[in-house]
Design an enzyme around this catalytic site. Structure first.
Site, PDB file in Angstrom:
ATOM      1  N   SER A   1      19.205  22.931  66.077  1.00 60.95           N
ATOM      2  CA  SER A   1      18.041  23.147  66.163  1.00 60.95           C
ATOM      3  C   SER A   1      17.239  23.279  64.927  1.00 60.95           C
ATOM      4  CB  SER A   1      17.748  24.596  66.619  1.00 60.95           C
ATOM      5  OG  SER A   1      18.131  25.616  65.782  1.00 60.95           O
TER       6      SER A   1
ATOM      7  N   LYS B   1      16.920  30.273  62.139  1.00 59.16           N
ATOM      8  CA  LYS B   1      15.442  29.609  62.136  1.00 59.16           C
ATOM      9  C   LYS B   1      14.870  30.016  60.724  1.00 59.16           C
ATOM     10  CE  LYS B   1      15.641  28.718  66.686  1.00 59.16           C
ATOM     11  NZ  LYS B   1      17.045  28.570  66.606  1.00 59.16           N
TER      12      LYS B   1
END
Lengths: 423, 146
Positions: free
Chosen positions: B61, B98
């Site tokens: 990701s 993230k």
């Protein structure tokens, strides 16, 4: 006036597990002993459920499941490493500190700040440790170590303190002592507690209201010191009141500190001998062993280094020679090349088990009975001829590392060689 | 994206010799004479040894900014997270890697992936959420021959 702070990790083992399982932050957590036999540590939620220390797992397995209690096997490597982090951070906040156990450290904050500034200093210290390591700590601040311990009890009990509680004036001291159960006072043993109960002494305040003469008559020297400390008179050294769960022996070194491996080896061997003696006197063996050494954090002009290593013994032991072997092996493996001036070093032995309930190891090659017989003989010789009359060669003779105690007066009352001379 | 967390052992020192003149992609220099300093990556990459942890990146990701499956992440828990930092966050029972994005109103917080195939996650009051630590480096293995 002195200012001491006791910094104590909250439910240390459970907190270590929670760092890596944050969703458990408000859930009950218990830690199991070796081989998952029984419960050796609990989070506050688990304590609130009424789970007692030492409960065998099989007795409460269903209860744990029903109450959604997270269960962990003990992970001493992790606890040892998290302890290293916490202790290392704490030691940066004062040049004078004493590690008390695997999860507690006393700091001498005298002269660093006072009043509200001292409170903010400790709040920032707490934030640094809690955010940086994930381990929540509680800090108790007071003019004596016994009062600091009392302050930390309140800090843990009442959320309003946000983990930092300070007793720095008479009003606070009196209020705290009146609220403090005498059995919760640092240094008051269970035996003493029975006696206090007999005399109708319920709170720490009741205890302080007795006369010095009376205390002297009814209690030991330690009892009298505790009485004085509760009145605000600083008189107890950390090593006078050893923790039962773990034993820490450490010293600061004189002048610049020690740079040679052989000097540190000699010092650590002596600490090990002391730990071993204390273990044997309380009929315990230790499973875990932590070796540490720090350079001064308050000198920017010399290179800094720290050693802090925890090892797990294959079979719990209290034998001086065996423990010394492990300590030397660990120290030599962790020793850093280069010149560092170590200012402080020590040994912590922890995870104690009674010496008559040792689980043996199939691969253990030590003749335990013979080892115990030898230790007993050496103890008997030393009792007769003075501490360390028989010692390991590596313990040395000159004790040059011991200079830090040069301002210490003699053992006037406990050692025949030191009693006063009268003409 | 999952993460495997490790406690960092920063106590060891692995000193590598540094050739002071840099690495020449030509004739070898009589380097021995110039090898004077030593590099300890623990010192170079880790500012706060007490609060530094390692994690292994699992998933893709964050691949657009060069953090790939298998990378070793160095995380410092002592750093106060700010807008734009790459963080290890813990949300609703899972660790995730993230970028942090804070709205200008200071009220909303987003966890931003760096891969178009993933959607940003809005963090609300309902989420059980903490920033576990700030990522300071990712280490990528290039030599994969056994």
């Amino acid at each position: 006036m002195k200012s001491y702070a006791i910094c104590d990790c909250d439910n240390f083992f459970a907190s270590c597990e929670r760092v890596f399982a944050p969703s458990l932050h408000d859930k009950p957590v218990v830690i199991l002993s070796n081989n998952d036999g029984c419960i050796i540590a609990r989070s506050s939620e688990a304590k609130a459920l009424g789970i007692a220390m030492g409960t065998p797992l099989y007795q409460i397995k269903d209860f744990l499941e029903k109450n959604d209690v997270a269960v962990f096997s003990s992970n001493y490597t992790l606890y040892g490493d998290m302890s290293r982090r916490v202790m290392s951070l704490l030691s940066k906040y004062s040049p004078v500190f004493w590690q008390y156990s695997i999860d507690e450290m006393f700091l001498d904050l005298t002269g660093i700040a006072s009043g509200n500034d001292l409170l903010s200093y400790c709040k920032s210290l707490r934030k640094t440790v809690t955010q940086g390591t994930g381990i929540p700590i509680t800090i108790g601040i007071a003019p004596t170590k016994t009062l600091a311990k009392a302050a930390s009890k309140f800090g843990k009990k009442y959320k309003g303190f946000k983990g930092v509680c300070m007793i720095d004036d008479e009003t606070k001291r009196i209020k705290a002592l009146k609220m403090l159960n005498v059995s919760d006072v640092w240094g008051i043993g269970r035996r003493t507690n029975k006696k206090l109960d007999y005399f109708g002494i319920k709170t720490a305040w009741d205890f302080t209201q007795k006369s010095e003469k009376w205390i002297q008559k009814e209690f030991t020297v330690t009892g009298l010191k505790t009485w004085k400390e509760l009145q605000g008179v600083d008189c107890i050294n950390v090593d006078e009141l050893p923790e039962k769960k773990s034993i820490c022996t450490s010293r600061s070194f004189a002048d610049q500190g020690l740079a040679d491996l052989s000097q540190i080896e000699e010092a650590l061997t002596n600490f090990t001998a002391e730990c071993s003696r204390k273990l044997r006197s309380q009929h315990s063996c230790c499973k875990m062993l932590t070796v540490f050494a720090y350079t001064s954090r308050f000198r920017d002009d010399v290179p800094q280094a720290s050693i802090y290593k925890t090892i797990e013994l294959p079979v719990p032991s209290n034998d001086r020679q065996e423990l010394t072997g492990y300590v030397m092996k660990t120290l030599r493996a962790e020793w850093k090349a280069g010149t560092y001036l170590y200012k402080k070093a020590g040994i912590i032995v922890w995870e104690m088990t009674p010496d008559n309930a040792i689980q043996s190891d199939l691969l253990d090659t030590v003749d335990r009975d013979k080892q115990a017989a030898l230790a007993k003989t050496i103890d008997a010789i030393n009792l007769k001829n003075g501490q360390d009359a028989v010692h390991l060669a590596i313990q040395g003779h000159d004790k040059s590392w011991f200079l830090k105690c040069e301002h210490k007066s003699k053992q006037f009352t406990t050692n025949l060689k030191d009693i006063i001379h009268v003409k | 994206m999952d993460l495997l967390l490790f406690s960092a052992d920063t106590s060891s020192e692995t000193s590598l010799l540094l050739a002071d003149e840099g690495v020449h992609a030509g004739f070898p220099s009589p380097a021995q004479d110039y090898m004077c300093n030593a590099i300890d990556l623990n010192k170079e990459l880790i500012r706060h040894p007490e609060t530094t942890f390692y994690a292994r990146c699992v998933g893709d990701s964050m691949k657009d900014i060069g953090i790939d499956n298998g990378d070793l992440l160095i995380i410092d828990k002592s750093i106060e997270p700010q807008d734009g930092d790459i963080v290890v966050a813990y949300i609703d029972g899972n660790f995730t890697l993230k970028r942090i994005k804070m709205e200008h109103d200071g009220k909303s917080l987003w966890l931003m992936p760096e891969n178009d195939e993933y959607k940003p996650i809005k963090v609300t009051e309902e989420n059980s959420f903490i920033v576990w630590g700030v990522v300071t480096h990712n280490i990528k293995t290039q030599f994969r021959r056994q």
